[in-house]
Design a protein around this motif. Structure first.
Motif, PDB file in Angstrom:
ATOM      1  N   ARG A 169      42.621  50.823  45.321  1.00 13.12           N
ATOM      2  CA  ARG A 169      42.647  51.520  44.031  1.00 13.12           C
ATOM      3  C   ARG A 169      43.913  51.094  43.295  1.00 13.12           C
ATOM      4  N   PHE A 170      43.765  50.872  41.999  1.00  9.79           N
ATOM      5  CA  PHE A 170      44.894  50.494  41.157  1.00  9.79           C
ATOM      6  C   PHE A 170      44.975  51.466  39.988  1.00  9.79           C
ATOM      7  N   ALA A 171      46.155  51.987  39.753  1.00  8.79           N
ATOM      8  CA  ALA A 171      46.381  52.887  38.620  1.00  8.79           C
ATOM      9  C   ALA A 171      46.515  52.062  37.342  1.00  8.79           C
ATOM     10  N   GLU A 172      46.302  52.713  36.210  1.00  8.60           N
ATOM     11  CA  GLU A 172      46.488  52.042  34.928  1.00  8.60           C
ATOM     12  C   GLU A 172      47.890  51.432  34.876  1.00  8.60           C
ATOM     13  N   GLY A 173      47.972  50.174  34.485  1.00 10.07           N
ATOM     14  CA  GLY A 173      49.247  49.462  34.390  1.00 10.07           C
ATOM     15  C   GLY A 173      49.667  48.757  35.664  1.00 10.07           C
ATOM     16  N   GLU A 174      49.010  49.040  36.770  1.00 12.38           N
ATOM     17  CA  GLU A 174      49.356  48.399  38.040  1.00 12.38           C
ATOM     18  C   GLU A 174      48.774  46.983  38.088  1.00 12.38           C
ATOM     19  N   ARG A 175      49.533  46.080  38.719  1.00 14.17           N
ATOM     20  CA  ARG A 175      49.109  44.679  38.794  1.00 14.17           C
ATOM     21  C   ARG A 175      48.351  44.386  40.081  1.00 14.17           C
ATOM     22  N   LEU A 176      47.201  43.741  39.908  1.00 13.60           N
ATOM     23  CA  LEU A 176      46.432  43.248  41.050  1.00 13.60           C
ATOM     24  C   LEU A 176      46.983  41.898  41.467  1.00 13.60           C
ATOM     25  N   LEU A 177      47.309  41.067  40.463  1.00 16.39           N
ATOM     26  CA  LEU A 177      47.848  39.719  40.673  1.00 16.39           C
ATOM     27  C   LEU A 177      49.062  39.544  39.781  1.00 16.39           C
ATOM     28  N   GLU A 178      50.011  38.740  40.247  1.00 12.56           N
ATOM     29  CA  GLU A 178      51.230  38.477  39.477  1.00 12.56           C
ATOM     30  C   GLU A 178      51.364  36.972  39.278  1.00 12.56           C
ATOM     31  N   GLN A 179      51.420  36.552  38.014  1.00 13.97           N
ATOM     32  CA  GLN A 179      51.566  35.139  37.687  1.00 13.97           C
ATOM     33  C   GLN A 179      52.779  34.550  38.403  1.00 13.97           C
ATOM     34  N   GLY A 180      52.589  33.379  39.002  1.00 11.60           N
ATOM     35  CA  GLY A 180      53.679  32.677  39.668  1.00 11.60           C
ATOM     36  C   GLY A 180      53.824  33.011  41.141  1.00 11.60           C
ATOM     37  N   GLU A 181      53.243  34.107  41.586  1.00  9.07           N
ATOM     38  CA  GLU A 181      53.327  34.477  43.005  1.00  9.07           C
ATOM     39  C   GLU A 181      52.285  33.720  43.808  1.00  9.07           C
ATOM     40  N   GLY A 182      52.572  33.542  45.084  1.00 12.92           N
ATOM     41  CA  GLY A 182      51.604  32.936  45.986  1.00 12.92           C
ATOM     42  C   GLY A 182      50.567  33.959  46.387  1.00 12.92           C
ATOM     43  N   GLY A 183      49.374  33.491  46.624  1.00 13.26           N
ATOM     44  CA  GLY A 183      48.316  34.382  47.093  1.00 13.26           C
ATOM     45  C   GLY A 183      46.963  33.734  46.973  1.00 13.26           C
ATOM     46  N   ARG A 184      46.112  33.982  47.947  1.00 16.39           N
ATOM     47  CA  ARG A 184      44.766  33.402  47.928  1.00 16.39           C
ATOM     48  C   ARG A 184      43.681  34.450  48.131  1.00 16.39           C
ATOM     49  N   ASP A 185      44.047  35.724  48.097  1.00 19.44           N
ATOM     50  CA  ASP A 185      43.035  36.764  48.219  1.00 19.44           C
ATOM     51  C   ASP A 185      42.171  36.773  46.960  1.00 19.44           C
ATOM     52  N   LEU A 186      40.900  37.121  47.139  1.00 16.10           N
ATOM     53  CA  LEU A 186      39.977  37.296  46.026  1.00 16.10           C
ATOM     54  C   LEU A 186      39.787  38.786  45.766  1.00 16.10           C
ATOM     55  N   PHE A 187      39.455  39.135  44.542  1.00 18.82           N
ATOM     56  CA  PHE A 187      39.190  40.520  44.174  1.00 18.82           C
ATOM     57  C   PHE A 187      37.837  40.593  43.489  1.00 18.82           C
ATOM     58  N   LEU A 188      37.038  41.555  43.892  1.00 15.03           N
ATOM     59  CA  LEU A 188      35.786  41.866  43.221  1.00 15.03           C
ATOM     60  C   LEU A 188      35.978  43.224  42.561  1.00 15.03           C
ATOM     61  N   LEU A 189      35.904  43.265  41.237  1.00 15.17           N
ATOM     62  CA  LEU A 189      36.079  44.530  40.525  1.00 15.17           C
ATOM     63  C   LEU A 189      34.824  45.385  40.682  1.00 15.17           C
ATOM     64  N   LEU A 190      35.008  46.598  41.158  1.00 15.74           N
ATOM     65  CA  LEU A 190      33.895  47.520  41.358  1.00 15.74           C
ATOM     66  C   LEU A 190      33.824  48.562  40.253  1.00 15.74           C
ATOM     67  N   SER A 191      34.964  48.955  39.724  1.00 13.53           N
ATOM     68  CA  SER A 191      35.004  49.875  38.588  1.00 13.53           C
ATOM     69  C   SER A 191      36.326  49.668  37.872  1.00 13.53           C
ATOM     70  N   GLY A 192      36.365  50.096  36.608  1.00  9.96           N
ATOM     71  CA  GLY A 192      37.577  49.944  35.816  1.00  9.96           C
ATOM     72  C   GLY A 192      37.580  48.646  35.024  1.00  9.96           C
ATOM     73  N   ARG A 193      38.708  48.383  34.385  1.00  9.53           N
ATOM     74  CA  ARG A 193      38.879  47.161  33.582  1.00  9.53           C
ATOM     75  C   ARG A 193      40.242  46.573  33.890  1.00  9.53           C
ATOM     76  N   VAL A 194      40.303  45.253  33.830  1.00  8.71           N
ATOM     77  CA  VAL A 194      41.525  44.518  34.126  1.00  8.71           C
ATOM     78  C   VAL A 194      41.787  43.516  33.004  1.00  8.71           C
ATOM     79  N   ALA A 195      43.024  43.450  32.537  1.00  2.52           N
ATOM     80  CA  ALA A 195      43.428  42.444  31.551  1.00  2.52           C
ATOM     81  C   ALA A 195      44.017  41.254  32.306  1.00  2.52           C
ATOM     82  N   ILE A 196      43.595  40.066  31.932  1.00  6.37           N
ATOM     83  CA  ILE A 196      44.170  38.837  32.476  1.00  6.37           C
ATOM     84  C   ILE A 196      45.199  38.359  31.463  1.00  6.37           C
ATOM     85  N   VAL A 197      46.449  38.298  31.895  1.00  6.21           N
ATOM     86  CA  VAL A 197      47.571  38.005  31.001  1.00  6.21           C
ATOM     87  C   VAL A 197      48.330  36.796  31.522  1.00  6.21           C
ATOM     88  N   GLN A 198      48.601  35.860  30.613  1.00  5.29           N
ATOM     89  CA  GLN A 198      49.389  34.689  30.995  1.00  5.29           C
ATOM     90  C   GLN A 198      50.668  34.680  30.169  1.00  5.29           C
TER      91      GLN A 198
END
Length: 146
Positions: free
Chosen positions: A44-73
């Motif tokens: 669960r992610f609260a409003e404003g919380e980051r699922l992914l952070e630009q520049g960080e390492g990571g290879r996990d995938l996310f499937l959104l089940l509910s809510g909305r996410v902004a992709i920001v570069q």
């Protein structure tokens, strides 16, 4: 990071479809999902919380089940919102298929529930499911213009 939530049958059905698991399992329950992907689960992610952070390492995938996410570069001190994504969308595929570095941030625009498919759990599926590998590669090309 809070502990992962257990996967119910509805979330398992979404995972089954999004990750093209029909060739592996005739049916797919929440219990089976947790056995097949033991490191993965619901976050669960609260409003404003980051699922992914630009520049960080990571290879996990996310499937959104509910809510909305902004992709920001970000580009220096400026940031651009590239997309707003909702339920049923997979994210994180660019870093998974490329060098493992996140090319953009994903920020919850409202309370969001996502299935996090941990990289260590996805390796076998990618090696043995060419349809899923091509699907993710196609998403990565589409999202990066490559």
């Amino acid at each position: 990071m809070p502990p992962r939530l257990p996967v119910d049958d509805a979330a398992a059905a979404a995972v089954y479809g999004a990750f093209k698991l029909a060739g592996f399992f005739p049916e797919f329950s929440g219990e089976l999902c947790m056995k097949v992907f033991p490191r993965s689960g619901l976050d669960r992610f609260a409003e404003g919380e980051r699922l992914l952070e630009q520049g960080e390492g990571g290879r996990d995938l996310f499937l959104l089940l509910s809510g909305r996410v902004a992709i920001v570069q970000s580009f220096g001190s400026a940031a651009v919102e590239l997309a707003s994504l909702g339920p049923g969308v997979v994210l994180g595929e660019v870093a998974l298929l490329r060098d493992g570095v996140r090319t953009a941030s994903a920020v919850a625009m409202e309370p969001t529930l996502a299935f996090r498919l941990v990289y260590e759990d996805v390796g076998y599926i990618l090696r043995h499911n060419p349809a899923l590998a091509e699907h993710l590669a196609s998403l990565a090309r589409e999202r990066t213009g490559a």
